[in-house]
Design a protein around this motif. Structure first.
Motif, PDB file in Angstrom:
ATOM      1  N   MET A 123      55.364  46.427  67.630  1.00  0.00           N
ATOM      2  CA  MET A 123      55.027  47.186  68.700  1.00  0.00           C
ATOM      3  C   MET A 123      54.482  46.324  69.744  1.00  0.00           C
ATOM      4  O   MET A 123      53.687  45.360  69.630  1.00  0.00           O
ATOM      5  CB  MET A 123      53.891  48.215  68.046  1.00  0.00           C
ATOM      6  N   GLU A 124      54.570  46.594  70.971  1.00  0.00           N
ATOM      7  CA  GLU A 124      54.351  45.773  72.168  1.00  0.00           C
ATOM      8  C   GLU A 124      53.010  46.408  72.784  1.00  0.00           C
ATOM      9  O   GLU A 124      52.993  47.091  73.777  1.00  0.00           O
ATOM     10  CB  GLU A 124      55.550  45.904  73.051  1.00  0.00           C
ATOM     11  N   GLU A 151      54.026  46.385  58.006  1.00  0.00           N
ATOM     12  CA  GLU A 151      53.853  45.420  58.881  1.00  0.00           C
ATOM     13  C   GLU A 151      54.772  44.724  59.608  1.00  0.00           C
ATOM     14  O   GLU A 151      54.361  44.436  60.932  1.00  0.00           O
ATOM     15  CB  GLU A 151      53.191  44.340  57.883  1.00  0.00           C
ATOM     16  N   LEU A 152      55.978  44.710  59.218  1.00  0.00           N
ATOM     17  CA  LEU A 152      57.013  44.220  60.169  1.00  0.00           C
ATOM     18  C   LEU A 152      57.185  45.270  61.614  1.00  0.00           C
ATOM     19  O   LEU A 152      57.221  44.756  62.763  1.00  0.00           O
ATOM     20  CB  LEU A 152      58.389  44.084  59.620  1.00  0.00           C
ATOM     21  N   THR A 168      41.266  45.354  66.850  1.00  0.00           N
ATOM     22  CA  THR A 168      41.282  46.018  65.679  1.00  0.00           C
ATOM     23  C   THR A 168      42.436  45.462  64.684  1.00  0.00           C
ATOM     24  O   THR A 168      43.457  45.215  64.908  1.00  0.00           O
ATOM     25  CB  THR A 168      41.691  47.381  66.104  1.00  0.00           C
ATOM     26  N   SER A 169      41.718  45.913  63.845  1.00  0.00           N
ATOM     27  CA  SER A 169      42.575  45.259  62.327  1.00  0.00           C
ATOM     28  C   SER A 169      43.444  46.430  61.853  1.00  0.00           C
ATOM     29  O   SER A 169      42.683  47.362  61.339  1.00  0.00           O
ATOM     30  CB  SER A 169      41.851  44.359  61.278  1.00  0.00           C
ATOM     31  N   VAL A 170      44.766  46.257  61.501  1.00  0.00           N
ATOM     32  CA  VAL A 170      45.465  47.230  60.683  1.00  0.00           C
ATOM     33  C   VAL A 170      45.898  46.779  59.444  1.00  0.00           C
ATOM     34  O   VAL A 170      46.471  45.852  59.277  1.00  0.00           O
ATOM     35  CB  VAL A 170      46.658  47.496  61.526  1.00  0.00           C
ATOM     36  N   ALA A 193      51.435  54.925  53.626  1.00  0.00           N
ATOM     37  CA  ALA A 193      52.343  55.688  53.449  1.00  0.00           C
ATOM     38  C   ALA A 193      53.370  55.187  52.315  1.00  0.00           C
ATOM     39  O   ALA A 193      53.415  54.185  51.493  1.00  0.00           O
ATOM     40  CB  ALA A 193      53.299  55.468  54.711  1.00  0.00           C
ATOM     41  N   GLU A 194      54.398  56.251  52.076  1.00  0.00           N
ATOM     42  CA  GLU A 194      55.336  55.780  50.948  1.00  0.00           C
ATOM     43  C   GLU A 194      56.568  54.675  51.496  1.00  0.00           C
ATOM     44  O   GLU A 194      57.651  55.101  51.173  1.00  0.00           O
ATOM     45  CB  GLU A 194      55.937  56.878  50.357  1.00  0.00           C
ATOM     46  N   ARG A 195      55.990  53.617  51.901  1.00  0.00           N
ATOM     47  CA  ARG A 195      57.167  52.572  52.402  1.00  0.00           C
ATOM     48  C   ARG A 195      56.652  51.362  51.721  1.00  0.00           C
ATOM     49  O   ARG A 195      55.410  51.207  51.431  1.00  0.00           O
ATOM     50  CB  ARG A 195      57.208  52.635  53.909  1.00  0.00           C
ATOM     51  N   ASP A 196      57.328  50.231  51.941  1.00  0.00           N
ATOM     52  CA  ASP A 196      56.929  49.224  51.425  1.00  0.00           C
ATOM     53  C   ASP A 196      56.218  48.371  52.474  1.00  0.00           C
ATOM     54  O   ASP A 196      56.091  48.565  53.704  1.00  0.00           O
ATOM     55  CB  ASP A 196      58.384  48.188  51.356  1.00  0.00           C
TER      56      ASP A 196
END
Length: 901
Positions: free
Chosen positions: A416-417, A410-411, A423-425, A402-405
């Motif tokens: 997310m709970e 990752e933060l 699975t690796s993101v 995405a067009e984000r840092d």
């Protein structure tokens, strides 16, 4: 005798020769210890090299000089230069000392032999002259006898002189023997000294030549150091001259040079390290030349020493002398600059690499991964569903771009709970519109690509999705997987499919949610069924081929799977078309695949046909549809599509109340612009009311207690913010339930009869729970955090829109064929999910197995996929132990797939 010596000295051109011993005599007397009485032979020595008598004074450059080893002159004395030339000692350092000694002695022997032979010739010539003189005297005696006495006297005198001369020559020969002995001793000494002197002269000549080279090296190093200064001065001078001559020229030469250097460093990625390497080598070479010019070391040693000064600036502390110290300090200073630049480049490279890793610019080296392009509120639910789907495989790889840092993504994902279940993101920062960024995430090797719709304007979001599809279709390597595109407006679906072709599967979020809300409004509790089917946590749709089922009728296929429920067939003869709820008489052909609802793709398989009692026929008439009264609170951009679907589902005479802040005179124009033809509405009548759904007095103007279903929509004005939209929907829900509870007749009697949850029945929530029995309220919830509040209060049969859309996207991403199934279940025609009461299939207290209920439902052309008991809160989809018989109640309900009524 003195006169003769004087004549010989004063007449160098006289033909008279000297007598010298023969070479054999010289050789025998070369050792002084031998006897001088050895037989002697005389040899005549030519006049051009006369020996020096004892009283002979040598010229300024004598031929020989008798010296001892103790008083020999040092090397370089001019008195010995001609001796070295005579004996041929001209810089023959390559010959051994023995060869030089033998050659010198042989030369001396030859000289002495020539001298002795010359002496004999002189004696013979004297004798001949004396005989001629005797003949002349005899003739004179004959003529003049009286002159005889005088002639005799002359002869006696001449003979006496000859005898004297012989004695003197004998003494001279003895003297020469002594000199020869001394010369032999000196010759040996000269051989030793000449080898030493030759080496010394060679060293001196080498020293002189190396000194010239050192001076040349020092001059070259200084010249090379001064060249850049002159170049910069020249460039500055030319720039000033051009600027003064041509005032219209804005760019000077030095700026052009700076620009060229900047372009070179920018275009070539390894330009900076290469420039640093060249500078280091130049510094080492210049430093080596400078050290070679000021020290006595060789050039190779000086180059190595220069490198040590560059590598370690402390090495110059051992230098001695002004020149070496100046050179070493200069090299060390340059080395400090070089290593400072090197450290800067290394630090920048490391920082840039870590920054690239931190910002997600590195390439993803994966294959068979799921790629998600974009970022929205649905991402959390989507990742959760993909993690559950990959759990059976031990986890998978999900790449998000995405067009984000990258750190921010990752933060947010870390907050997310839910459990990722192996699975690796992997997050990467980039634009899906740039091919280089798409290659960075290995788009050509992904097994599925999900394009998320952006939050905000629907048209802009769909336009960006369309450009993303264009970029994906332009990948040169091609795509291995399919593309799942989330759209916001149904009208843009045709264009996206036109661009993407067979690679694209579309999920229109607003259309899916709108249809689900309508289905759930007509059938309370259907939202939970959809959550179970769409999500991977319970049971979901799977398609697989089973060759052992070929030739079997679909009626038998229904009871062939103990752990799954067949729902349809993918017919190979019809180009892979999926038929939901086919006829019982349909026979599976070769290549056909079976669509089932199962827990996972590896948890089911066909078994032998169980023994099932033939179902008795129950002729129960299908209840006729009744007109309904439905309220829509809020305004959506696709509300025109929802009106069309409601007109298809509701019975004739139904009413649709629309309550929102849009002015009544503008609503009809917006509906017509959206493609709605009001004249074609058959079953419903539109009733418009204007007001704010979060203001109590506006809601109190509506007959809320009379509506069969109330749909609270996420209003178009606040749908960009999920929290604000949910707050508005929740406030509207609470106000409507409170107004309904206060208007509810016989409230006290109902309080005593019902018991719902753990809340006090006299509380306001208890009153709302009672009101929920009278009408169905469906709330469109965008934020998953609002789910817990509504599920706890049990005051609304809610729809979690973002989560349901994420479930649908994940299911289509795992298997694109499921999209056809979902489209049919959501469409106005075809099959749909229904909740049926048990009295349609059984009698009160009847004991039946689930297989028997399935066969009874086939009499109505329905497929039973689950049930919910009267006292249970959730339905059971694909129940286990289907062959076990149990007692049923008419208050139980069954979930079926049936044709739309």
């Amino acid at each position: 005798m003195p006169s003769m010596s004087h004549d010989s000295e004063s007449s160098p051109s006289s033909s008279r020769d000297w007598f010298f011993p023969s070479p054999s005599f010289i050789h025998s007397t070369s050792n002084p210890s031998q006897s001088p009485n050895y037989p002697r032979r005389w040899t005549t020595i030519p006049r051009h090299s006369p020996p020096s008598p004892p009283d002979w004074k040598p010229s300024k450059t004598p031929t020989f000089r008798s010296v001892s080893l103790s008083d020999s002159a040092p090397y370089g004395d001019r008195k010995y230069s001609r001796i070295r030339r005579r004996v041929d000692f001209t810089r023959r350092s390559e010959k051994s000392s023995k060869q030089e000694e033998d050659g010198a002695i042989l030369e001396q022997k030859r000289g002495v032999s020539n001298a002795v032979s010359g002496g004999k010739q002189n004696v013979l010539s004297d004798k001949t002259a004396s005989g001629e003189m005797g003949i002349r005297i005899a003739c004179q005696r004959i003529k003049v006898r009286w002159q005889m006495a005088f002639s005799i006297a002359i002869l006696i005198t001449a003979f006496g002189s000859l005898v004297h001369k012989n004695f003197s020559l004998h003494n001279r020969v003895i003297e020469l023997q002594d000199q020869i002995s001394n010369l032999n001793i000196r010759l040996q000494a000269c051989n030793l000294l000449d080898s030493v002197d030759t080496n010394t002269m060679l060293q001196e000549s080498d020293h002189l030549s190396s000194k010239g080279l050192k001076i040349l090296a020092l001059i070259v190093s200084l010249a090379l150091l001064s060249i850049p200064i002159f170049i910069f001065k020249y460039i500055d001078h030319v720039s000033k001259l051009r600027s003064s001559e041509n005032s219209s020229e804005k760019v000077s030469l030095n700026k052009q040079l700076e620009y060229r250097v900047d372009v070179f460093l920018s275009v070539h990625p390894y330009a900076k390290p290469l420039a640093l390497l060249v500078a280091t080598l130049m510094l080492i070479c210049l430093g080596g030349l400078a050290l070679f010019g000021v020290t006595d070391d060789s050039l190779a040693d000086c180059l190595w020493l220069s490198w040590t000064f560059v590598a370690d600036s402390g090495n110059h502390a051992n230098s001695e002398g002004i020149g070496p110290r100046l050179a070493s300090v200069s090299i060390s200073f340059g080395g400090m600059l070089i290593f400072a630049m090197m450290l800067g480049l290394v630090s920048d490279a490391i920082s840039e690499k870590f920054d690239s890793l931190r910002k997600g610019r590195s390439e993803v080296v994966e294959q068979n991964h799921t790629l998600i392009l974009g970022w929205s509120d649905k991402l959390g639910s989507l990742l959760n569903q993909l993690a559950i789907a990959n759990e059976s495989l031990g986890g998978g790889i999900v790449v998000v771009m995405a067009e984000r840092d990258k750190e921010e993504m990752e933060l947010d994902i870390a907050k997310m709970e839910f459990d990722f279940r192996g699975t690796s993101v992997i997050c990467r920062s980039g634009s899906p519109l740039i091919l280089a960024d798409l290659k960075k995430v290995s788009v050509s090797k992904a097994r599925s690509i999900i394009v998320l719709a952006e939050d905000g304007n629907a048209d802009q979001s769909d336009a960006r999705a369309l450009r993303t599809v264009l970029s994906l279709t332009g990948v040169k390597e091609g795509l291995r997987g399919h593309i799942v595109v989330e759209l916001s407006d149904l009208d843009n679906e045709v264009l996206v499919k036109l661009v993407g072709g067979e690679l694209v599967e579309t999920v229109v979020a607003h259309d899916v949610i709108g249809r689900l809300m309508i289905q759930c409004a007509r059938q309370p509790g259907l939202a939970q069924i959809w959550e179970d089917i769409l999500g991977f946590e319970n049971c979901e749709f799977y398609i697989k081929r089973w060759p052992q089922l070929d030739g079997m009728q679909f009626e038998d296929v229904l009871i062939s799977f103990p752990d799954a429920i067949p729902c349809g067939v993918k017919v190979a003869s019809h180009g892979g078309k999926i038929i939901l709820n086919p006829d019982d008489s349909y026979v599976l052909q070769e290549g056909d695949e079976v669509l089932v609802i199962a827990e996972d793709d590896d948890t089911y398989a066909p078994a032998t046909l169980p023994m099932v009692k033939e179902a008795s026929f129950m002729h129960i008439a299908r209840p006729a549809r009744k007109p309904q009264k439905i309220l829509l609170c809020g305004w959506r951009r696709d509300i025109d599509d929802m009106i069309v679907v409601l007109d298809a589902f509701l019975a004739p005479g139904s009413e649709l109340w629309m309550f929102n802040e849009v002015l009544e005179n503008e609503r009809e124009k917006k509906l017509i612009d959206g493609g709605l033809d009001l004249t074609r509405l058959v079953n419903i009548t539109l009733v418009n009311r204007e007001g704010n759904a979060v203001i109590r007095r506006n809601l109190e103007s509506l007959p809320l207690e009379s509506f069969d279903s109330i749909l609270i929509l996420a209003d178009e004005s606040v749908e960009d913010s999920a929290i604000q939209a949910d707050s508005r929907s929740l406030a509207t829900l609470l106000l409507i339930r409170d107004i309904q509870a206060k208007r509810l007749p016989f409230r006290e009697a109902m309080v005593t009869r019902s018991h719902r949850g753990s809340f006090s029945q006299g509380s306001w929530i208890g009153e709302m729970q009672q009101a929920s029995d009278r009408s169905v309220i469906i709330s469109e919830i965008l934020d998953p955090r609002t789910k817990n509040l509504l599920s706890m209060s049990k005051i609304s049969d809610y729809v979690l829109s973002n989560e349901l859309v994420s479930m649908a996207l994940a299911m289509v991403a795992e298997d694109r064929q499921i999209n056809d199934v979902l489209e049919e279940l959501f469409a106005e025609e075809g099959n749909e999910l229904h909740i049926r009461y048990a009295d349609l299939y059984l009698h009160e207290g009847e004991e039946l197995s689930f297989y028997e209920i399935i066969l009874r439902a086939r009499q109505r052309r329905e497929i039973v996929i689950g049930y919910r008991l009267a006292r249970a809160e959730r339905a059971v989809i694909n129940p286990p132990a289907k062959s076990e018989r149990r007692r049923w109640s008419v208050k139980d309900v069954f979930v079926v797939i049936t044709e739309k009524e």
